[in-house]
Design an enzyme around this catalytic site. Sequence first.
Site, PDB file in Angstrom:
ATOM      1  N   LYS A   1      76.491  71.814 -27.583  1.00  0.00           N
ATOM      2  CA  LYS A   1      75.944  70.889 -28.569  1.00  0.00           C
ATOM      3  C   LYS A   1      75.287  69.692 -27.885  1.00  0.00           C
ATOM      4  CE  LYS A   1      77.351  69.098 -33.075  1.00  0.00           C
ATOM      5  NZ  LYS A   1      78.487  68.973 -33.998  1.00  0.00           N
TER       6      LYS A   1
ATOM      7  N   GLU B   1      82.165  72.047 -17.986  1.00  0.00           N
ATOM      8  CA  GLU B   1      82.395  73.455 -17.649  1.00  0.00           C
ATOM      9  C   GLU B   1      81.143  74.297 -17.874  1.00  0.00           C
ATOM     10  OE1 GLU B   1      86.206  71.864 -19.696  1.00  0.00           O
ATOM     11  OE2 GLU B   1      84.034  71.612 -19.849  1.00  0.00           O
TER      12      GLU B   1
ATOM     13  N   GLY C   1      81.682  72.512 -33.652  1.00  0.00           N
ATOM     14  CA  GLY C   1      81.623  73.657 -32.745  1.00  0.00           C
ATOM     15  C   GLY C   1      82.482  74.824 -33.177  1.00  0.00           C
ATOM     16  N   ARG C   2      83.687  74.551 -33.663  1.00  0.00           N
ATOM     17  CA  ARG C   2      84.597  75.645 -34.032  1.00  0.00           C
ATOM     18  C   ARG C   2      84.216  76.294 -35.354  1.00  0.00           C
ATOM     19  NH1 ARG C   2      86.745  70.764 -33.876  1.00  0.00           N
ATOM     20  NH2 ARG C   2      87.755  69.787 -35.675  1.00  0.00           N
TER      21      ARG C   2
ATOM     22  N   GLU D   1      92.818  72.563 -33.437  1.00  0.00           N
ATOM     23  CA  GLU D   1      91.860  71.531 -33.058  1.00  0.00           C
ATOM     24  C   GLU D   1      91.452  70.707 -34.271  1.00  0.00           C
ATOM     25  OE1 GLU D   1      88.900  71.877 -29.626  1.00  0.00           O
ATOM     26  OE2 GLU D   1      87.601  72.168 -31.376  1.00  0.00           O
TER      27      GLU D   1
ATOM     28  N   HIS E   1     106.725  94.861 -29.713  1.00  0.00           N
ATOM     29  CA  HIS E   1     107.457  95.174 -28.485  1.00  0.00           C
ATOM     30  C   HIS E   1     107.504  93.973 -27.544  1.00  0.00           C
ATOM     31  CE1 HIS E   1     107.886  99.497 -29.330  1.00  0.00           C
ATOM     32  NE2 HIS E   1     106.768  99.315 -30.018  1.00  0.00           N
TER      33      HIS E   1
ATOM     34  N   LYS F   1      89.492  65.335 -20.680  1.00  0.00           N
ATOM     35  CA  LYS F   1      88.184  65.568 -20.068  1.00  0.00           C
ATOM     36  C   LYS F   1      87.714  64.350 -19.286  1.00  0.00           C
ATOM     37  CE  LYS F   1      85.024  67.534 -22.660  1.00  0.00           C
ATOM     38  NZ  LYS F   1      84.208  67.866 -23.843  1.00  0.00           N
TER      39      LYS F   1
END
Length: 551
Positions: A206, A212, A267-268, A353, A384, A512
């Site tokens: 964005k 990263e 963003g999400r 978030e 399991h 960050k």
Amino acid sequence: MKSREQLNSWQQLTQHADHMKKQHMKELFAQDGQRFEKFSIKLPSILLDYSKNTITSETMSLLTQLAKECDLEKWRERMFSGERINSTEDRAVLHTALRDRSYTPIQVDGYDISKEVERTLAQIKVFSEDIRQGRWKGYSGKRITDIVNIGVGGSNLGPQMVTEALKRFSDHTVNVHYVSNVDGAQIAEVLRPLKPENVLFIVSSKTFTTTETMLNAKTALKWLIASSFDQSAIAQHFIAVTANKKNAINFGIAEHNIFDMWDWVGGRFSLWSAIGLPIAINLGYDNFVELLNGAYDIDCHFQHTELSNNIPVILALLSMWNCTFLGAQSQAILPYDQSLHMLSAYLQQAEMESNGKSVNWYGETISYPTVPSIWGELGINGQHAFYQYLHQSNNIVPADFIGSVESVTPIQGHHETLMSNFFAQTQALMQGVNEQQVRADLIAKGRSADYIDKVAPHKVHQGNRPTNTLLMDKISPFTLGSLIAIYEHKIFVQGILLQICSFDQWGVELGKGLASQIESELYHNNIDLSHDSSTWNLLMHYQEVKSNDKV
């Protein structure tokens, strides 16, 4: 304005919860033969059964009353109309506009954003078809065979989850790969088998400043230039999806290769936008549109259906009931469909978030429990692994079981076995088995009295573990779009009920910022003495070992 705890419905729910904690679902089912009919909702392609919760008609009436006292319907209208309900960032919240199939004008700051959405969709269509049909060429004149999407968080997890879930709908004309981790091992592994002349990179950020993402993008750029020996190759091999065109252009990406993002899309919640470009390329534009159609179908349901029969509202109310009033601290997401193997991680980000907050709209500390931690795994794998915990731990974990009537990969006998477990688990979690039943079963099996006395207490299951069942007809672009939108709106409703700002993520920023500072210290081999003793010693140890390795 009243705090939530001062609301009449809240106080009644608090008292009601004390009573319901003494109830067992097994008895509630025994008392009411119409329980499923009362506590289920059927849409054309998806069924919600929420009868296996510790609820009665009184519970649901009080929860619905709470939603009304919180002005949920008014807040819902405000979101869809484009008001700036993201108060801490002074932004509208309009991911729904990205899939609005009614093409209704929506005004933000005096202009109609629906026109921008239509333009971007048209751009996605043309571009994805150019790639899929081989009209877009790489620097050597060869067609693009592989897409590498570089992003993190919502710029990565949404598209990756969808392309994994809908893999059976891909014709594999173009393969898609995802790079999100700044650990160089991931991008090295992704790039190793690929040929630069056939690869297109989509850099999704964005702000186009995410550390990263930009580091991975620079590594990809060097890899391309090392092969092409020509800076001009960037134009054929790099696309940007961003709200910051200037930064993308400065990076070296041609302006006509930039797809818009907007500050009114978090963003999400962005896979419906050009962030979903890998979806359109991998699955074809028509399937991308079907994904939008499925989400829009739920948007209409959420907007126009009474709260008491509204799937996202009901899921949010139940989450609040189980967490805030009954004390559950986590919730499991358990898909029984291999194609949904990334869904738990996706919903973990979306909900935690959004609503993992501890202050209300006014910056005041919240005194009541808010949302649970979200976790999960594919159903059979989980059985399991951690289902022991779900069945017999002292901690009660509500769970959403998600499955489909028809498999997208029908192999004789497999889906029936899968779904028999799906149905059995919710029944077992609800009913449990008491010691009398355990002893009767062991006696019938001929076990000795000593063995029964020793083992029986360990085989008791208390039951009364709440579950929701979401059963789709079949996983498809449409039904997946519907499923995602259900949870998006659930998250919105939770935020309103809890007075939480759901659309910021300040908790992401602190770490960050510190990471940027430490990164500089590591590069310059100059560790700041102001760190706490633990962090300082860890950094010194890191530097010492690293220096020794170079000797």
